[in-house]
Design an enzyme around this catalytic site. Structure first.
Site, PDB file in Angstrom:
ATOM      1  CB  ALA A  24      -0.914  -0.029   1.209  1.00 31.94           C
ATOM      2  CG  ASP A  40      -8.692   1.178   7.783  1.00 30.82           C
ATOM      3  OD1 ASP A  40      -9.638   1.437   7.020  1.00 30.82           O
ATOM      4  OD2 ASP A  40      -7.507   1.131   7.410  1.00 30.82           O
TER       5      ASP A  40
HETATM    6  N1  LIG Z   1      -0.230 -11.114  10.626  1.00 34.75           N
HETATM    7  C1  LIG Z   1      -0.572 -11.339   9.355  1.00 34.75           C
HETATM    8  N2  LIG Z   1      -0.790 -12.603   8.907  1.00 34.75           N
HETATM    9  C2  LIG Z   1      -1.145 -12.835   7.624  1.00 34.75           C
HETATM   10  N3  LIG Z   1      -1.346 -11.859   6.717  1.00 34.75           N
HETATM   11  C3  LIG Z   1      -1.161 -10.577   7.100  1.00 34.75           C
HETATM   12  C4  LIG Z   1      -0.761 -10.251   8.430  1.00 34.75           C
HETATM   13  N4  LIG Z   1      -0.665  -8.912   8.526  1.00 34.75           N
HETATM   14  C5  LIG Z   1      -0.978  -8.419   7.304  1.00 34.75           C
HETATM   15  N5  LIG Z   1      -1.287  -9.418   6.448  1.00 34.75           N
HETATM   16  C6  LIG Z   1      -1.711  -9.288   5.043  1.00 34.75           C
HETATM   17  O1  LIG Z   1      -1.169  -8.113   4.490  1.00 34.75           O
HETATM   18  C7  LIG Z   1      -2.201  -7.194   4.112  1.00 34.75           C
HETATM   19  C8  LIG Z   1      -1.743  -5.776   4.374  1.00 34.75           C
HETATM   20  O2  LIG Z   1      -1.507  -5.595   5.757  1.00 34.75           O
HETATM   21  P1  LIG Z   1      -2.049  -4.303   6.501  1.00 34.75           P
HETATM   22  O3  LIG Z   1      -1.563  -4.339   7.899  1.00 34.75           O
HETATM   23  O4  LIG Z   1      -3.503  -4.199   6.273  1.00 34.75           O
HETATM   24  O5  LIG Z   1      -1.266  -3.171   5.711  1.00 34.75           O
HETATM   25  P2  LIG Z   1      -1.789  -1.737   5.206  1.00 34.75           P
HETATM   26  O6  LIG Z   1      -1.741  -0.839   6.404  1.00 34.75           O
HETATM   27  O7  LIG Z   1      -0.790  -1.376   4.191  1.00 34.75           O
HETATM   28  O8  LIG Z   1      -3.185  -1.917   4.675  1.00 34.75           O
HETATM   29  C9  LIG Z   1      -3.407  -7.627   4.937  1.00 34.75           C
HETATM   30  O9  LIG Z   1      -4.592  -7.274   4.293  1.00 34.75           O
HETATM   31  C10 LIG Z   1      -3.223  -9.128   5.018  1.00 34.75           C
HETATM   32  O10 LIG Z   1      -3.707  -9.748   3.851  1.00 34.75           O
END
Ligand SMILES: Nc1ncnc2c1ncn2[C@@H]1O[C@H](COP(=O)(O)OP(=O)(O)O)[C@@H](O)[C@H]1O
Ligand SMILES: [Mg+2]
Length: 509
Positions: A135, A290
């Site tokens: 992102a 969110d």
């Molecule tokens: N602990 C986790 N285990 C598995 N997948 C994860 C984990 N953390 C994030 N992801 C994957 O990565 C994506 C992006 O992480 P996220 O924290 O939502 O980032 P952003 O703030 O960029 O949206 C999530 O939608 C998920 O699919």
């Protein structure tokens, strides 16, 4: 001097707005006076060629912001939660802003890990994948720990993102100040305050330590919640620009076909999603701000997994109690009571007419409760309610707007899982439970226990505290002799008495 820099940046921004057609939309939304329109558009017009064209498929405003980069995309997302500033029409348009960017390279990701964690990726992890998601602010890799072999998710901030944001935010401040000076009437929209709010939101997301601590607070609050999990933070592998947590595998909550194929009960998932959100907001006063489909998955055992703790909402205990009472009033259609609660809480100025306010609230509640069950929405009720309370002089509160906005999103998630869901029916037990706990006799008891505890601890000190204050007040005068030890006794007795009374009352309940 940052002036010239900022002016060049703003000209590029203005040119992009002009070129994408967003300029008119924005000036309309802010009801800009005619003179200002001519001035701005006249200034920008010759520079149009400097602006970006953007993605033709998008509506003008999101198209312009998307073309201008991460800070603008984020700014648009934050503004979409502030219909009080941009009006509800533009707020809805801005919601489509998607936060997807090409990933940065593996070499850069590994360099960040080395710089932040002090060891090369190969020493810390036995495997380290290509990014699984990217992102505007960060991207996520899947990895396995070198020592235990546990699967983890490693979230890494985009290199240089802080500096890029700093520059854009400086330009935003510059613009806000210029707008306030050039058009004093714009001050009612508080442009400087909006930028400060934005800067605060972004600061929270540009420091992953804050996200890590939000994740662990959220995990602790929800530990005993049925069918809900939050990935555990691995603190020893987490710093400001890198966050490591347990890997949690699941099916996207937006993928109905995959959920059905795996045999999950979508009706149940919809109910849980809504109830969990409500109980986090009401019970804990700390909710995920969110909760869109991209941040929720369903684990093999049916648990809902939440990710991404960059935006969390907080509501203090007093506000939660007031709003629980307001919702309860709506459920019982006791509009007079709902009106009184607003006055008692000091949300609506005392000189306003209670009866007139109650009538306005009836106009909020009746149409909603008259709807077909599958149409009823708590988010809509709150949004109408805030419109009315604002009209009656209540100040806008960002945490309540975030609550209302998130409720829109959560209702959307729930409805897409179960289109026939009756949101009130699902929500009612959670709201009523909270009311029983927070404003019924049980709550009175809890408050008394709290008071008794504090009194028992501080009570004995109170006379000497009071005395110290008196001494301070009269300090030049000579002091009369005092007996502090003896005067503590009555307070101890009183504290003990309260504690006893509380225990006695609690036995009777
Ligand atoms: N602990 C986790 N285990 C598995 N997948 C994860 C984990 N953390 C994030 N992801 C994957 O990565 C994506 C992006 O992480 P996220 O924290 O939502 O980032 P952003 O703030 O960029 O949206 C999530 O939608 C998920 O699919
Ligand atoms: Mg996310």
């Amino acid at each position: 001097m940052r002036g010239p820099h900022n002016i060049i940046r703003l000209i590029r921004t203005g040119a992009t707005f002009e070129r994408t057609g967003a300029m008119k939309v924005v000036l309309d939304a802010f009801e800009a006076p005619l003179m200002m329109r001519y001035a701005i558009r006249g200034l920008v017009w010759p520079f149009q060629w400097l602006g970006y064209k953007g993605d033709q498929k998008m509506a003008p405003a999101p198209r312009a912001l998307n073309a201008l980069g991460p800070a603008y995309i984020k700014f648009g997302q934050v503004l979409s939660t502030r219909p009080d500033v941009v009006g509800s029409e533009l707020a809805v348009q801005l919601r489509v802003l998607q936060d997807k960017l090409p990933p940065f390279s593996m070499a850069e990701a590994k360099a960040e890990v080395l710089r932040e964690l002090g060891k090369p990726v190969e020493a810390l992890f036995s495997s380290f994948s290509e990014p699984v998601a990217a992102a505007s602010l960060a991207q996520v890799h899947k990895a396995h720990l070198a020592d235990t072999g546990d699967a983890v998710a490693v979230k890494i901030l985009r290199p240089g993102i802080e500096r890029a944001f700093r520059k854009d935010i400086d330009a935003f401040y510059f613009a806000a100040r210029a707008i306030e000076v050039l058009s004093p009437s714009s001050r009612r929209l508080r442009p400087m305050e909006v930028i400060t709010h934005f800067e605060g939101v972004v600061a929270g997301e540009l420091d992953l330590r804050l996200e890590s601590s939000a994740a662990s607070e959220y995990a602790a609050n929800t530990e005993t919640d049925d069918s809900f999990v939050v990935p555990r933070v691995r603190w020893h592998l987490s710093r400001r620009r890198v966050m490591t947590m347990d890997w949690m595998e699941g099916i996207s909550i937006g993928d109905n076909d995959a959920l059905d194929a795996a045999g999950h009960d979508r009706q149940h998932l919809a109910t849980r999603a809504l109830q969990l959100f409500l109980s986090h907001a009401l019970r804990d006063g700390f909710f995920h701000g969110d909760m869109h489909q991209g941040n929720l998955k369903v684990a093999g055992n049916g648990d809902i997994i939440a990710y991404d703790f960059g935006i969390m909402g907080r509501i203090d205990e007093y506000t939660r109690r007031v709003y629980a009472e307001i919702l309860f009033g709506f459920i019982r259609k006791d509009y007079q009571r709902v009106a009184e609660v607003h006055f008692e809480a000091g949300y609506v100025p005392a000189h306003k007419d209670v009866d007139e306010f109650a009538r306005a609230l009836r106009a909020v509640g009746e149409p909603i409760f008259g709807m077909d069950a599958s149409q009823i929405s708590m988010a809509r009720l709150l949004s109408y309610l805030f419109e009315v309370t604002e009209r009656f002089g209540m100040e806008t509160r960002t945490e309540l707007i975030l609550l209302q906005r998130t409720m829109v999103v959560v209702e959307g998630v729930a409805r897409s899982l179960d289109p026939h869901m009756n949101i009130w029916q699902v929500a009612q037990p959670t709201v009523e439970d909270y009311i029983k706990e927070s404003i019924g006799p049980k709550a009175l008891l809890k408050d008394m226990v709290k008071t008794a505890r504090i009194l028992a601890r501080f009570g004995p000190l109170l006379p000497s505290i009071a005395e110290a204050a008196l001494i301070k007040q009269n300090s030049p005068q000579p002091l009369p002799p005092t007996k502090p030890q003896l005067s503590g006794l009555p307070w101890m007795v009183f504290g003990g008495f309260l504690t006893g009374l509380t225990i006695w009352v609690s036995k009777g309940l």
